[in-house]
Design an enzyme around this catalytic site. Structure first.
Site, PDB file in Angstrom:
ATOM      1  N   GLY A  79       6.126  -2.456   3.460  1.00 23.00           N
ATOM      2  CA  GLY A  79       5.737  -2.878   4.807  1.00 23.00           C
ATOM      3  C   GLY A  79       6.113  -4.330   5.070  1.00 23.00           C
ATOM      4  O   GLY A  79       7.033  -4.870   4.436  1.00 23.00           O
ATOM      5  N   ILE A 129       1.632   3.083   6.935  1.00 24.54           N
ATOM      6  CA  ILE A 129       0.872   3.933   7.863  1.00 24.54           C
ATOM      7  C   ILE A 129       0.495   3.141   9.123  1.00 24.54           C
ATOM      8  O   ILE A 129       0.117   3.720  10.120  1.00 24.54           O
ATOM      9  CB  ILE A 129      -0.403   4.515   7.211  1.00 24.54           C
ATOM     10  CG1 ILE A 129      -1.396   3.410   6.849  1.00 24.54           C
ATOM     11  CG2 ILE A 129      -0.066   5.359   6.000  1.00 24.54           C
ATOM     12  CD1 ILE A 129      -2.811   3.927   6.631  1.00 24.54           C
ATOM     13  N   ASP A 130       0.607   1.795   9.046  1.00 26.06           N
ATOM     14  CA  ASP A 130       0.187   0.963  10.183  1.00 26.06           C
ATOM     15  C   ASP A 130       1.237   0.921  11.299  1.00 26.06           C
ATOM     16  O   ASP A 130       0.914   0.527  12.421  1.00 26.06           O
ATOM     17  CB  ASP A 130      -0.077  -0.481   9.723  1.00 26.06           C
ATOM     18  CG  ASP A 130      -1.073  -0.563   8.592  1.00 26.06           C
ATOM     19  OD1 ASP A 130      -1.877   0.369   8.439  1.00 26.06           O
ATOM     20  OD2 ASP A 130      -1.040  -1.562   7.836  1.00 26.06           O
ATOM     21  N   MET A 164      -7.666   3.076   9.862  1.00 27.72           N
ATOM     22  CA  MET A 164      -6.913   1.924   9.332  1.00 27.72           C
ATOM     23  C   MET A 164      -5.904   1.435  10.373  1.00 27.72           C
ATOM     24  O   MET A 164      -5.944   1.848  11.524  1.00 27.72           O
ATOM     25  CB  MET A 164      -6.211   2.318   8.038  1.00 27.72           C
ATOM     26  CG  MET A 164      -7.122   2.349   6.840  1.00 27.72           C
ATOM     27  SD  MET A 164      -6.145   2.594   5.333  1.00 27.72           S
ATOM     28  CE  MET A 164      -7.342   2.201   4.081  1.00 27.72           C
ATOM     29  N   ARG A 173       0.558  -4.801  -4.940  1.00 31.93           N
ATOM     30  CA  ARG A 173       0.720  -5.787  -3.861  1.00 31.93           C
ATOM     31  C   ARG A 173       1.164  -7.137  -4.429  1.00 31.93           C
ATOM     32  O   ARG A 173       1.086  -8.156  -3.741  1.00 31.93           O
ATOM     33  CB  ARG A 173      -0.596  -5.935  -3.094  1.00 31.93           C
ATOM     34  CG  ARG A 173      -0.970  -4.705  -2.258  1.00 31.93           C
ATOM     35  CD  ARG A 173      -2.017  -5.050  -1.230  1.00 31.93           C
ATOM     36  NE  ARG A 173      -2.504  -3.900  -0.497  1.00 31.93           N
ATOM     37  CZ  ARG A 173      -1.924  -3.409   0.600  1.00 31.93           C
ATOM     38  NH1 ARG A 173      -0.824  -3.952   1.057  1.00 31.93           N
ATOM     39  NH2 ARG A 173      -2.447  -2.362   1.221  1.00 31.93           N
ATOM     40  N   GLY A 179       4.751  -7.279   4.299  1.00 32.15           N
ATOM     41  CA  GLY A 179       4.716  -8.204   3.168  1.00 32.15           C
ATOM     42  C   GLY A 179       5.925  -8.018   2.272  1.00 32.15           C
ATOM     43  O   GLY A 179       6.534  -8.997   1.798  1.00 32.15           O
ATOM     44  N   ARG A 204      -4.082   7.723   3.767  1.00 32.60           N
ATOM     45  CA  ARG A 204      -2.817   7.423   3.081  1.00 32.60           C
ATOM     46  C   ARG A 204      -2.461   8.475   2.044  1.00 32.60           C
ATOM     47  O   ARG A 204      -1.405   8.412   1.424  1.00 32.60           O
ATOM     48  CB  ARG A 204      -2.935   6.075   2.365  1.00 32.60           C
ATOM     49  CG  ARG A 204      -2.856   4.931   3.298  1.00 32.60           C
ATOM     50  CD  ARG A 204      -2.508   3.604   2.708  1.00 32.60           C
ATOM     51  NE  ARG A 204      -2.735   3.332   1.330  1.00 32.60           N
ATOM     52  CZ  ARG A 204      -3.251   2.175   0.887  1.00 32.60           C
ATOM     53  NH1 ARG A 204      -3.629   1.250   1.742  1.00 32.60           N
ATOM     54  NH2 ARG A 204      -3.364   1.950  -0.391  1.00 32.60           N
ATOM     55  N   GLY A 256       0.846  -1.207   0.000  1.00 30.85           N
ATOM     56  CA  GLY A 256       0.000   0.000   0.000  1.00 30.85           C
ATOM     57  C   GLY A 256       0.872   1.245   0.000  1.00 30.85           C
ATOM     58  O   GLY A 256       1.930   1.253   0.618  1.00 30.85           O
ATOM     59  N   HIS A 267      -4.602  -2.057   9.908  1.00 28.41           N
ATOM     60  CA  HIS A 267      -4.547  -3.511   9.747  1.00 28.41           C
ATOM     61  C   HIS A 267      -4.745  -4.155  11.120  1.00 28.41           C
ATOM     62  O   HIS A 267      -5.684  -3.767  11.808  1.00 28.41           O
ATOM     63  CB  HIS A 267      -3.220  -3.910   9.076  1.00 28.41           C
ATOM     64  CG  HIS A 267      -3.290  -5.266   8.454  1.00 28.41           C
ATOM     65  ND1 HIS A 267      -2.268  -6.172   8.539  1.00 28.41           N
ATOM     66  CD2 HIS A 267      -4.269  -5.872   7.773  1.00 28.41           C
ATOM     67  CE1 HIS A 267      -2.619  -7.288   7.927  1.00 28.41           C
ATOM     68  NE2 HIS A 267      -3.828  -7.126   7.444  1.00 28.41           N
TER      69      HIS A 267
HETATM   70  O1  F6P Z   1      -1.183  -1.451   5.132  1.00 29.84           O
HETATM   71  C1  F6P Z   1      -1.727  -0.202   4.884  1.00 29.84           C
HETATM   72  C2  F6P Z   1      -3.220  -0.279   4.781  1.00 29.84           C
HETATM   73  O2  F6P Z   1      -3.703   1.019   4.517  1.00 29.84           O
HETATM   74  C3  F6P Z   1      -3.942  -0.894   5.975  1.00 29.84           C
HETATM   75  O3  F6P Z   1      -4.094   0.009   7.036  1.00 29.84           O
HETATM   76  C4  F6P Z   1      -5.235  -1.328   5.346  1.00 29.84           C
HETATM   77  O4  F6P Z   1      -5.790  -2.400   6.053  1.00 29.84           O
HETATM   78  C5  F6P Z   1      -4.809  -1.754   3.971  1.00 29.84           C
HETATM   79  O5  F6P Z   1      -3.593  -1.113   3.693  1.00 29.84           O
HETATM   80  C6  F6P Z   1      -5.797  -1.414   2.878  1.00 29.84           C
HETATM   81  O6  F6P Z   1      -5.317  -1.968   1.707  1.00 29.84           O
HETATM   82  P1  F6P Z   1      -5.827  -1.606   0.248  1.00 29.84           P
HETATM   83  O7  F6P Z   1      -5.373  -0.228  -0.074  1.00 29.84           O
HETATM   84  O8  F6P Z   1      -5.185  -2.636  -0.605  1.00 29.84           O
HETATM   85  O9  F6P Z   1      -7.311  -1.685   0.304  1.00 29.84           O
END
Ligand code: F6P
Length: 376
Positions: A110, A134-135, A177, A74, A112, A303, A12, A179
């Protein structure tokens, strides 16, 4: 030029990515011995050999920009969607690394991304990573860049929700957010003076939350702000979640494909529809307190946009330190934040370690001291 460094951003997006790209680029070009090549859209761009030359002109004016000029995805090297199928593209990625005669590849991401980068390091590529999200949940680093900006955005949003909650005598449940980590909810909740903060690390009891709101009502305050992390679960749901995870592990160990699929699907319901829990909580609070409740899901707003000064400084520190480590021949590491300095932590030690809020953390103690309900 006698060294070539590649850069990619994966996972992300996170405010500060461009500041990090700029710092790596400017530090490298400043040596007069290193040039820089960007790969677009994370590991996918490295696999498809889609590049972006990062010269002085390309690096100029990006410090303050949100997102990433390289783009991100991702996609994982070993499970890349290709022609409708998930394929292991690790070999193609390694070939492209060598095709460009890279001396090092910097992967910014991050948890992953650290894992994917480590797998490439195990295949013999010289990899360094920077921790961004951001987590703030990457292990073995004090901090990740992007977190400060997201906390600031969430705080400003909650500040604004205060006046409307107050005017209408309502409960406002704000989902942030993060996670499966509570850093963002806890930080923004503390900074904005939320009345209730619910985080994944502390399963909550809706009755206790309602009690805290009612106590405020008894004191003549007919509104409350409830900040809930997207990963927070009630005690009841948390038990279900843990038991499903156990079922999945057991089914996998016993090679029971049917049971594993069933548990995986049930877990996906939890992971994909997290906001359902926020909705459920809001309804429960309405019923238990008699107050109207509204929900605000801050989502991707957290974000977006320009990074704060703190994130720009952090990303610049990490990016420039990264080039220093490359010059010293260090590789297979994440450049972690350690106080005002940095430390090169072997990727093997980073992978699989998630940083969550310790139950004795000073932020939790401060929240309790100022009378914030944590749902327990
Ligand atoms: O890891 C960053 C994050 O913004 C998490 O806080 C959230 O759960 C996830 O990514 C959302 O992912 P996406 O942008 O793929 O929906």
């Amino acid at each position: 030029m006698n060294k070539h460094i590649g850069i990619l951003t994966a996972g992300g997006d996170s405010p500060g990515l461009n500041a990090a790209i700029r710092a790596i680029g400017k530090t490298a070009l400043g040596t007069g011995r290193i040039d820089i090549l960007g790969f677009r859209d994370g590991f996918r761009g490295l696999m498809e050999n889609r590049t972006m030359r990062l010269d002085r002109e390309g690096l100029s004016s990006i410090l303050t920009l949100g997102g990433t000029i390289l783009g991100t995805s991702r996609d994982k090297p070993h499970r890349m969607p290709v022609g409708g199928e998930l394929m292991d593209m690790t070999k193609v990625i390694c070939d492209n690394y060598h095709r460009h005669n890279l001396d090092a590849l910097v992967c910014i991401g991050g948890g992953g991304t650290q894992k994917n980068a480590y797998q490439l390091a195990q295949r013999g590529l010289n990899i360094l990573t920077l921790p961004k999200t951001i987590d703030n949940d990457v292990g073995m680093t004090d901090l990740t860049f992007g977190f400060h900006t997201a906390m600031e955005i969430a705080t400003q949003a909650i500040d604004r929700l205060h006046s409307t909650a107050h005017s209408h005598h309502r409960i406002i449940v704000v989902e942030v957010m993060g996670h499966n980590a509570g850093w963002l909810a806890l930080g923004a909740g503390l900074a904005s003076g939320a009345d209730v903060i619910l985080i994944p690390e502390i399963p909550y009891d809706p009755v206790k939350v309602a009690q805290a709101i009612r106590q405020r009502q008894q004191r003549g305050t007919n509104f409350s702000i409830v900040v809930v992390a997207e990963g927070a679960l009630s005690v009841e749901d948390s038990k279900k979640y843990v038991s499903l995870k156990k079922k999945k592990t057991k089914a996998r160990e016993e090679k029971d494909a049917k049971a594993e699929k069933k548990a995986t699907e049930a877990l996906q319901d939890f992971d994909l529809f997290r906001s359902n829990h926020t909705l459920k909580l809001s309804r429960q609070l309405e019923e238990m307190t008699g107050l109207e409740s509204r929900i605000t899901i801050l989502g991707h707003l957290q974000r977006g946009g320009t990074p704060t000064a703190a994130d720009r400084v952090l990303a610049t520190r990490l990016g420039s330190a990264c080039v220093d480590y490359i010059e010293q021949g260090v590789q297979g590491v994440m450049i972690a934040v350690r106080g005002e300095g940095t430390e090169a932590v072997p990727l093997a030690e980073v992978v699989g370690k998630r940083s969550t809020v310790p139950l004795d953390h000073s932020w939790l103690k401060s929240a309790r001291n100022v009378g914030t309900c944590l749902g327990d």
